[in-house]
Motif scaffolding. Structure first.
Motif, PDB file in Angstrom:
ATOM      1  N   MET A 280       1.229  -1.247  -0.260  1.00 31.02           N
ATOM      2  CA  MET A 280       0.062  -0.136   0.510  1.00 31.02           C
ATOM      3  C   MET A 280       1.067   1.427  -0.154  1.00 31.02           C
ATOM      4  SD  MET A 280      -3.240  -0.049  -0.205  1.00 31.02           S
ATOM      5  CE  MET A 280      -4.411   1.162   0.803  1.00 31.02           C
ATOM      6  N   PHE A 281       0.946   2.229  -0.862  1.00 31.47           N
ATOM      7  CA  PHE A 281       1.271   4.005  -0.971  1.00 31.47           C
ATOM      8  C   PHE A 281       0.326   4.496   0.265  1.00 31.47           C
ATOM      9  CE2 PHE A 281       1.177   7.855  -2.646  1.00 31.47           C
ATOM     10  CZ  PHE A 281       2.736   7.569  -3.185  1.00 31.47           C
ATOM     11  N   ARG A 282       1.138   4.765   0.643  1.00 33.38           N
ATOM     12  CA  ARG A 282       0.211   5.832   1.695  1.00 33.38           C
ATOM     13  C   ARG A 282       0.872   7.606   1.740  1.00 33.38           C
ATOM     14  NH1 ARG A 282      -2.588   6.525   7.316  1.00 33.38           N
ATOM     15  NH2 ARG A 282      -4.522   5.526   7.082  1.00 33.38           N
ATOM     16  N   PHE A 283       0.243   8.589   1.088  1.00 33.10           N
ATOM     17  CA  PHE A 283       1.093   9.753   1.032  1.00 33.10           C
ATOM     18  C   PHE A 283      -0.010  10.485   1.942  1.00 33.10           C
ATOM     19  CE2 PHE A 283       1.636  13.757  -2.071  1.00 33.10           C
ATOM     20  CZ  PHE A 283       2.875  14.235  -0.437  1.00 33.10           C
ATOM     21  N   THR A 284       0.521  11.294   3.320  1.00 37.61           N
ATOM     22  CA  THR A 284       0.105  11.821   4.586  1.00 37.61           C
ATOM     23  C   THR A 284       0.811  13.486   4.262  1.00 37.61           C
ATOM     24  OG1 THR A 284       0.253  10.040   5.165  1.00 37.61           O
ATOM     25  CG2 THR A 284      -0.605  12.327   7.082  1.00 37.61           C
ATOM     26  N   LEU A 285       0.212  14.628   4.842  1.00 34.18           N
ATOM     27  CA  LEU A 285       0.776  16.012   5.126  1.00 34.18           C
ATOM     28  C   LEU A 285      -0.091  16.301   5.769  1.00 34.18           C
ATOM     29  CD1 LEU A 285       1.198  18.383   4.303  1.00 34.18           C
ATOM     30  CD2 LEU A 285      -0.853  18.986   3.655  1.00 34.18           C
ATOM     31  N   GLU A 286       0.080  16.726   7.428  1.00 27.80           N
ATOM     32  CA  GLU A 286       0.550  16.985   8.692  1.00 27.80           C
ATOM     33  C   GLU A 286       0.031  18.692   8.124  1.00 27.80           C
ATOM     34  OE1 GLU A 286       0.812  14.638  12.494  1.00 27.80           O
ATOM     35  OE2 GLU A 286       1.317  12.996  11.045  1.00 27.80           O
TER      36      GLU A 286
END
Ligand code: MEV
Length: 446
Positions: free
Chosen positions: A335-341
């Protein structure tokens, strides 16, 4: 020498400028331009004909002499938590809306953006100096805090009814860094408002209360009865007012993103590019700038304060001691997950949000969101632009798309007529755009 003296003399505008009528201000300022009458008529051409409308803009700021237009675009079909938005974006950079829209389309077909609010705490500080025994200060603390709360109850009443108000008041001892210096670090929930005026009014009241409180302590000596209030002001650093947004899909669904890379290779190269922005400040700054392309555009379109948002974000990016990317990538179990906080102290009521006619409409376009919802929308556009930029950088490069969008600007600079623009768009479809190439092409068809 004569020339320098002439310029210096001219540089000084007479006292009382701010009191002049707008027309007169414009005349005075036009003296700084080679062709004053052209300048005056150009600036006037950007005034609204509707006097009332113009007055509204004049009153936003001091010494307004015209309006400065920036494109107002939209990114359609942005899916966030299964809800579709048409997101207004105010930005001058030609490729930003196109990039955000392409990313929104791509992720819309892969479950959309997922978003949540980590917390919504805002912060303010009363900075003060006090010469006395720390134990006395600590012993008096409960009484001081109670008086703070009591004396601001009329200011906080409405906010408390809406579920917000003062959350916590903490005394911080900084006397080891600056002699006698302490601060009250105050946290707030300002509900749907950005809350700057609310916070600052409370902090100033705290400052006054603190001085009054100590002046009444007759058992203390004269020095101890005196508190110097250095300043009372909100902090734009809001590490606990944070939105988190992410996209995810199986790596195999990234097949086809690039002609030369399969899904896994693309995912890994993309992750590498984001990891670089975690260890290198030069790359991190540009990487985060790309995030703010999307965030600022929404923040401006909704009448929020983009300087505050950026200041918070860049400080947050350095919270671990070095300036790093605000986004990160995980690849686990295919799974590819791209996150911004990202910290976002936004409001949907108060301030310019209801005064600026377009800001008001932007909020309406978004379905009159709560501040929390707006935080998620702005963060989403940050992630969308970040994805688009890093995708381009790690595949075909940024210039192809950038210059395609910039073609219109170049054609305008070269005075191309409509027919030439159509021909140029067709001609440059599969060619690299540059100023000189466009100029050369126009010469061949002129
Ligand atoms: C340009 O406005 C933004 C980018 O430089 C961002 C990035 O490099 O990630 C393309």
């Amino acid at each position: 020498m004569e020339e320098v003296r002439r310029i210096r003399k001219r540089d000084l505008i007479k006292k009382g400028f701010s009191k002049l009528l707008k027309e007169d201000k414009l005349k005075v300022v036009s003296e700084y331009i080679d062709n004053p009458s052209e300048f005056i008529s150009l600036l006037k051409s950007f005034w609204y004909q509707d006097h009332e409308k113009q007055k509204q803009f004049d009153e936003f700021s001091e010494n307004t002499i015209s309006n400065f237009h920036i494109p107002y675009g939209v990114s359609p079909n942005v899916i966030i938590n299964d809800k579709s938005y048409v997101v207004p974006m105010v930005i001058e950079e030609s490729s930003v809306v196109a990039a955000a829209s392409a990313a929104a389309k791509f992720w819309g077909e892969r479950g959309g953006f997922h978003a949540e609010i980590v917390d919504v705490k805002k912060v303010g500080q009363v900075h003060f100096c006090w010469k006395g025994d720390k134990k006395i200060l600590n012993d008096l603390l409960p009484e001081i805090k109670e008086e703070f709360i009591q004396k601001t109850s009329s200011i906080t009443e409405k906010m408390r009814k809406r579920g917000g108000g003062i959350l916590d008041i903490e005394l911080i001892d900084f006397t080891d860094k600056i002699p006698d210096y302490y601060q009250f670090l105050v946290t707030f929930n300002t509900c749907d408002s950005m809350g700057a005026n609310f916070i600052n009014s409370i902090l100033e009241s705290f400052g006054q209360t603190l001085q009054d409180f100590f002046s009444r302590q007759n058992n203390l000596n004269e020095d101890e009865r005196h508190v110097e209030i250095v300043m009372c002001i909100l902090s734009n650093y809001t590490p606990e007012c944070v939105a988190k947004v992410w996209v995810e899909c199986p790596v195999s669904e990234l097949n086809g993103v690039d002609e030369c890379l399969d899904g896994r290779s693309f995912a890994e190269k993309f992750k590498k590019a984001v990891d670089i922005a975690h260890i290198d400040v030069y790359r991190a700054t540009t990487h985060n700038k790309g995030i703010y392309n999307g965030i600022d555009a929404v923040v401006i379109a909704t009448g929020n304060d983009f300087r505050a948002t950026e200041a918070a974000g860049h400080a947050y990016a350095a919270r671990n001691g070095s300036y790093q990317s605000l986004s990160y990538v995980d690849i686990h179990d295919d799974m590819f997950r791209f996150t911004l906080e990202v910290p976002l102290a936004l409001g949907t009521v108060g301030g310019l949000t209801s005064l600026h006619p377009l800001a008001k409409k932007s909020l309406e376009l978004l379905g009159n969101p709560s501040a929390k919802e707006l935080m998620m929308i702005a963060a989403t556009m940050g992630l969308a632009n970040n994805y688009a930029a890093v995708k381009s950088l790690t595949t075909k490069g940024i210039q192809q798309g950038h210059m395609k969008m910039h073609l219109a600007n170049i054609l305008n600079q070269l005075g191309a007529v409509e027919e030439e623009k159509v021909k140029a768009a067709e001609y440059f479809k599969d060619k690299v755009v540059s100023y000189s190439e466009v100029e050369k092409y126009l010469n061949t068809i002129r």
